[in-house]
Structure formats: structure tokens, C-alpha cells
Design a protein around this motif. Sequence first.
Motif, PDB file in Angstrom:
ATOM      1  N   ASN A 183       0.856  -1.178   0.000  1.00  8.43           N
ATOM      2  CA  ASN A 183       0.000   0.000   0.000  1.00  8.43           C
ATOM      3  C   ASN A 183       0.892   1.228   0.000  1.00  8.43           C
ATOM      4  OD1 ASN A 183      -2.079   1.710   0.278  1.00  8.43           O
ATOM      5  ND2 ASN A 183      -2.818   0.895   2.229  1.00  8.43           N
ATOM      6  N   ARG A 184       0.373   2.340  -0.475  1.00  7.88           N
ATOM      7  CA  ARG A 184       1.183   3.549  -0.437  1.00  7.88           C
ATOM      8  C   ARG A 184       1.039   4.280   0.902  1.00  7.88           C
ATOM      9  NH1 ARG A 184       3.608   5.678  -4.369  1.00  7.88           N
ATOM     10  NH2 ARG A 184       3.779   4.506  -6.288  1.00  7.88           N
ATOM     11  N   ARG A 185       0.023   3.908   1.650  1.00  6.65           N
ATOM     12  CA  ARG A 185      -0.189   4.560   2.936  1.00  6.65           C
ATOM     13  C   ARG A 185       0.868   4.096   3.933  1.00  6.65           C
ATOM     14  NH1 ARG A 185      -4.567   7.071   4.864  1.00  6.65           N
ATOM     15  NH2 ARG A 185      -5.969   6.395   3.247  1.00  6.65           N
ATOM     16  N   ARG A 320      -7.819  -1.362  -8.937  1.00  4.19           N
ATOM     17  CA  ARG A 320      -6.963  -1.326  -7.752  1.00  4.19           C
ATOM     18  C   ARG A 320      -6.184  -2.606  -7.563  1.00  4.19           C
ATOM     19  NH1 ARG A 320      -8.113   1.216  -3.073  1.00  4.19           N
ATOM     20  NH2 ARG A 320      -9.105  -0.636  -2.269  1.00  4.19           N
TER      21      ARG A 320
ATOM     22  N   GLU B  82      -3.927   7.035  -4.432  1.00  2.26           N
ATOM     23  CA  GLU B  82      -3.936   5.952  -3.459  1.00  2.26           C
ATOM     24  C   GLU B  82      -2.965   6.262  -2.338  1.00  2.26           C
ATOM     25  OE1 GLU B  82      -3.203   1.947  -4.945  1.00  2.26           O
ATOM     26  OE2 GLU B  82      -2.933   1.403  -2.843  1.00  2.26           O
ATOM     27  N   ASP B 149      -8.561   5.432  -1.074  1.00  2.96           N
ATOM     28  CA  ASP B 149      -9.103   4.206  -0.502  1.00  2.96           C
ATOM     29  C   ASP B 149     -10.225   4.540   0.477  1.00  2.96           C
ATOM     30  OD1 ASP B 149      -7.400   5.471   1.151  1.00  2.96           O
ATOM     31  OD2 ASP B 149      -6.026   3.811   1.447  1.00  2.96           O
ATOM     32  N   GLU B 150     -10.886   3.510   0.989  1.00  6.52           N
ATOM     33  CA  GLU B 150     -12.050   3.703   1.852  1.00  6.52           C
ATOM     34  C   GLU B 150     -11.751   4.524   3.110  1.00  6.52           C
ATOM     35  OE1 GLU B 150     -11.413   0.906   0.341  1.00  6.52           O
ATOM     36  OE2 GLU B 150     -13.208   0.369  -0.786  1.00  6.52           O
ATOM     37  N   PRO B 151     -10.595   4.312   3.784  1.00  5.11           N
ATOM     38  CA  PRO B 151     -10.359   5.097   5.005  1.00  5.11           C
ATOM     39  C   PRO B 151     -10.407   6.604   4.752  1.00  5.11           C
ATOM     40  CG  PRO B 151      -8.772   3.330   4.872  1.00  5.11           C
ATOM     41  CD  PRO B 151      -9.543   3.297   3.598  1.00  5.11           C
ATOM     42  N   PHE B 152      -9.881   7.038   3.614  1.00 11.34           N
ATOM     43  CA  PHE B 152      -9.900   8.469   3.354  1.00 11.34           C
ATOM     44  C   PHE B 152     -11.315   8.961   3.086  1.00 11.34           C
ATOM     45  CE2 PHE B 152      -9.477  12.293   0.767  1.00 11.34           C
ATOM     46  CZ  PHE B 152      -8.745  13.056   1.647  1.00 11.34           C
TER      47      PHE B 152
END
Lengths: 413, 308
Positions: A183-185, A320, B82, B149-152
Motif C-alpha cells: 500500500n502507499r499509505r 486497484r 492511493e 481508498d475507503e479510510p480516506f
Amino acid sequence: MIRANGILPPQGRLSRNIIYFVRTLRRAGVPVGPAQTLGAIRAVEAAGFTERRDFFFTLRACLVSRAEHLDVFERVFSMFWRDPEFIETMIQTMLPMIQTQNAPKAPKTAEQRAAEAMLEGAPPPAQPDVEDAREEVELDAEFSLSANEKLQSMDFEQMSNGEMAEAKQAIAQMRLPIKPIRNRRLTPSHSGSRIDARATLRGAMRTGGEILKLPRKTQGHRNPDLVALCDISGSMSTYSRLFMHFLHSVSLAKGQGWAQVHSFTFGTRLTNITRSLSQRDPDAALKTVGQLAKDWDGGTRIGESLADFNKNWSRRVLSRGAVVLLVTDGLERQDPEELSREARRLRLSSRQVIWLNPLMRWDGFSPQAAGIRALLPHVDSFHSCHSLNALRDLTEALSSGGSGEKQRLMAML
Amino acid sequence: MPIPPRPTSNQPSLPQSIDATQAMLSDENYICDRALATLVYLALTLKRPVFLEGEAGVGKTELAKTLAKALGRDLIRLQCYEGLDAASAVYEWNFAAQMIALRAAGEGGLDEDALFSDKYLIRRPLLEAMQPHENGPPILLIDEIDRTDEPFEAFLLEALSDYQVTIPELGTIKAPEPPIVILTSNRTREVHDALKRRCLYHWVDYPSFEREFDILQARAPEASETLSREVVAFVQSLREADLFKNPGVAETIDWAKCLVALDAVALSPEVIADTLGAVLKYQDDIAKLAGSEATRILDTARARLATQ
């Protein structure tokens, strides 16, 4: 009942009619919440009630939140604001239970056509309770399907005998694990490669400005989506049914490795069955799948179905890093050129394409059919799926990331 | 810390009717249908966010830019991607400057309030939009929300319903007046219903021939009327051909500009073959149009023009 304080008078005919309209919309399958209804009443007040089209656009902006509901909205709107009482008759005919208890007058021909239009957007009739469903499944299926559809639709009774039931139970326990993708997070981590500056400063404040340690962060992981494309043509019949059970248990098991599971069936045409499979009761879920996909046990047009998927769905579900599970025997009756082209496009737009083929159950299986030769070069891995053991092997193969039998078969091409 | 908003007497006022909204947009060369004008009018009047969904290149982002121009407001753009997190969407502390301040303060240490003050705060788009602006509440464009994504999305839900964001060290910052929020999505995934139902929803479709012609005339006035007609008719016919990716309005405008740059006065199969890259962006689609297919579509387009 919704109270619209301080705006249009709650007893006023217009706000009341809007509320009735929203109810009708809900029955036609468009989910609308009370907040949206209130918003709609406010919006109508703001926009004024001068022109019919403005009224239409105002309500549409407030009440519809999905492109696929636009059609239903338009039909319900044109019908409702012509004659609200007529809608009431329609609702009577839309609810099968009311229909049996208290049969309404036979509608006239024009109403009949409108009724069909209304029913197109309506959800399938409400499912009875689970206990009832077990006993009444036959009766219910007969009740809700027309004679012609019943012939083409799936025969669920055949699945309910001894061995099948056991197989289904085993399948319900199965999982389909997958390696998470990067993931990029960024998430906090002890051995991360980057310094978490925000946490460092906060730590420093606690020690009077002295930096004692450097908290770190690293890239996290997330689960990919799964897109299953399942062949339901005649040649696949037994396997596709069992595979539906497999898909159902995979779609429902949360937190087991997939972010979202999108499921499609194809025989002569492509059907999205994702929403049907999200029902918890497997019998109810598979029954709606049977009603939705009209091409059970028919012919196969793999190339065309893949083309349909590539054109209309791939951008929506594959964006995705989704993994594609293609379940088909690869026996294409149409042009193998088209199949090859579409399979290539599918491969290019997905993260990984996994082909499951029940024909692999024969030891001497070799890729002779034109469809198989066209498809094989464009998949990442190739596995069999004809037995419980094969499905178990599959879950192992997926977690280890091998390419299955692909190399061996490619050598035989 | 908050700057009191200055009197905004010289600002264009909000349109008072749907007709006025449509006129205001078309004055800025944004030609839209009645449905979209209704939606914009409602968004401005009711102060609710707008959710625009549609294929790429149909003018979703352009609407926000046009509104900002027409109303004389600031445009704040949050491009989604993302992994977008609060640090890049709301605020970030200027760590380097904070470090230096800490070192400079030396033994005595530094007061926490001094370290976490406005001086070291880096405002990102969402926080920026919640601040008072000289030109009135800004336009906040949250572009391509489907890329996050969903959290954001869940985070956004909070920010958009109360128009406030919380910074632990500073407290809650609430917008004095709600910004005009426009969210766009290309529908590469379904955005959660909870977010959509807080907004006014509009599906932006490809325009009809007449509307697309008007748009082209407004956006590329240098193209002659004959050329514009042919370009629009050709693109409209292309959308009926079975392509992997249909060309959007942005492609139509680009293409017309390319043709003008090449001094083309009318379409011909050769000109089309040379400039197709401006309209179609997939090799499969371009290959499909090679040879006689382009000529056939051109003939269909011309036949359609003749009947109009």
C-alpha cells in the motif's frame, strides 16, 4: 412520517406527495434515506415549483446516488406525477404476498405495459425467513419464476442430495488466501525505512525538546480485490454450481484476505452477480443468482463475454490491482482470434489472471481445443478445480504464488 | 490567527435562479444542460456538496474551474491518489523549522504552544478550504475521489458534513462559511453510498450533437463552423462504434485544435489517420480505425450532417 419543520408545511400536499414518491422509489429498488427526503423537500422549496423539468432534475439530484438508478427514477417519476393513485395499484401488483391474499382487478393493457416497466427496476420478491425457505424452496421458486425462465434457470433441487450437501459443507469452510499487496499509505513500524517526523516531535516535547528516539514508519499492506468470472454454460454445469458455493463463502468471509469480491457469470452473456452473492443465506443467494443469470446450461461465447467485461466493467472493478479468477473449460465455439485478443486485454488490465479448468481432471489432458490454445498464453497460472482436493490445492497454490500447470501445458502447445 | 473576511461588495453574487446559473456558466464558456444547471443552483443555494460522476473528459473538473472563475472565488484543488492521508490532505507540521526552533531554544526548552503554533503549520487543501478567504468561501475541488481508498473516504465524510477539521495540537477549526465542494469520480470503483448521499449526485453523460457543437464553438472558436460540425459528427459516430474507450469532450476540443494547427479545413481519411492520436488513446482502438473503417465512419458522420 417525516416532519419537515419550518419549510414546506408538513401537511402540505407537495411535501406529502414527495414523501409518497420517495416510498414508491424505495419499493422500486432505489435506496433513499430520510435525510435525502428532507433534502429533497428543501431543494424543491429552493428551486421553486415552476417547471416540470426543474422539479424532475431537483428531485433527481437529491434522491439518486447511482448511475444505474437513473432509469428507474425516470420511470417512477413520469408515472407517479401523472397519477399517484395508479402507483398504488402498481405496488399492489408488485408485492406477491398481497397479490395472493387480496387479488386486485386485472390491469388494463396500458397499465400492464407500465407494470412491466416498473417491475424491471424492482428487486426480486422478498425472501421468506430461513426456516421457511428450507421447506418451501420448491413452492417459492415456482411462484416467482415464469414457466419459460424456470426451464432455463438453475435447478437448485438437484444440488440438495447427500453428496452434494457434504461437498457444499466442505466448500463453505474453504478460504482463498492471497498475498497482500503493498500500500502507499505509511504505517508506524519499528524497523521502517522512514522517520516519522510527527511522532518524533511529539516525543521530543515530552522530554523537554530532547530527541531520544526516532520513531519510524513504513509502507503498509492492503488486500487486493478478487474478480471471479465463472462460465455457466452446459459443459460446465456441475462445476459452475459448486463453484457458486465456493464464491459465496469467499465473498462472505470478511477479513480473510480479499478487500472486495466481484463475481460475474457468463455463458452467452455476462451477468454481474455480486449483489446476489452478498446475501448471507447460501440458498437464498444462489436462488437469486439463478434468477439473475438467464443463460445457465446454454452455449458458450467466452470471447464476447470477455469483451463485454473488458469494455463495461474492467475499468470499474480492476483498477486497484485486482486478481482475476477465470473459471471456464475454454471450449470456445466462436472465433479464437477474438478470445485471444480479449484475454490479452484482460491480462494487461489486471494484476494476475488465474485460470481454473475442470477439464484438467483427466491425466492425459492436453491443450488441443482452439479456445484453450488461445487463452493459455495470456493467463498467469493454470489450475484444476474438479474436486474438493483440487480446490484445496488451489488455495495452497495461491498462497505460495506458483503458476500451476501452465508451464507444462505451454510446452505442449 | 483567523483573518476576518473583508467586505465582498465587488464579488459577483450567487445566481438567483436556474436560468441565471445556466447563463452564468455559459458566459464562462461552460455549456451545460438544464439538469446540471439545476444541480449547481441547488448546491449554491443549499450549500451542499456536488458529486459528479462520469467518464473521463466530459467536463467534471472543468465545472469547478468555471465556477471559481464565474463567482470570483479561490479554487482549492485536492487531487486524490492511493494512500492519500491526513498529512497531505489536511495539514502537516513544518518539522525542519520546528527542529531548528528546538535547537535554538537550547537548555531552556521551548513552550509547547510556541512549537505547535500557526508559524509551523503547513496548510493542505482541506484545511485551506476551512479558513476564511478574502473572496468569500472558496471552491473546494476533490478530484478523482475514486482513486483514494475507503479510510480516506470515511475521513472526508466527517470533514464534509460539519465543514470542520481537528488538529490535535490546535483544536477544531471550523469554516466560517461552508466552502462550495465539488467531488468528481471516474467510477473506477464504487464510492461508498454514505458519502454519495450527503451530496447532490449527477451523472455527467456525453453531450448531444448540438450541445457538443456549442461547447466546441465556445472552447475552440478558432475552428471554422464547417470543421467543427464535421469533427463533432465524427466523434459522435465514433462513440457509437464499438470502441474500448470512447472519446470525451476534452478529446473533441483537443482534436479540433490540432486540426486548426494543421490548417485543415475539413476532415479527410488522411487527416484523420494522422491526428487520430488526439482522439483515441488505446492502440486497439486506433488499429480498429485503420484503413476503411475511418472512411466508413466519416461517411456516416457526413450523412448525418446532411440530414440535419
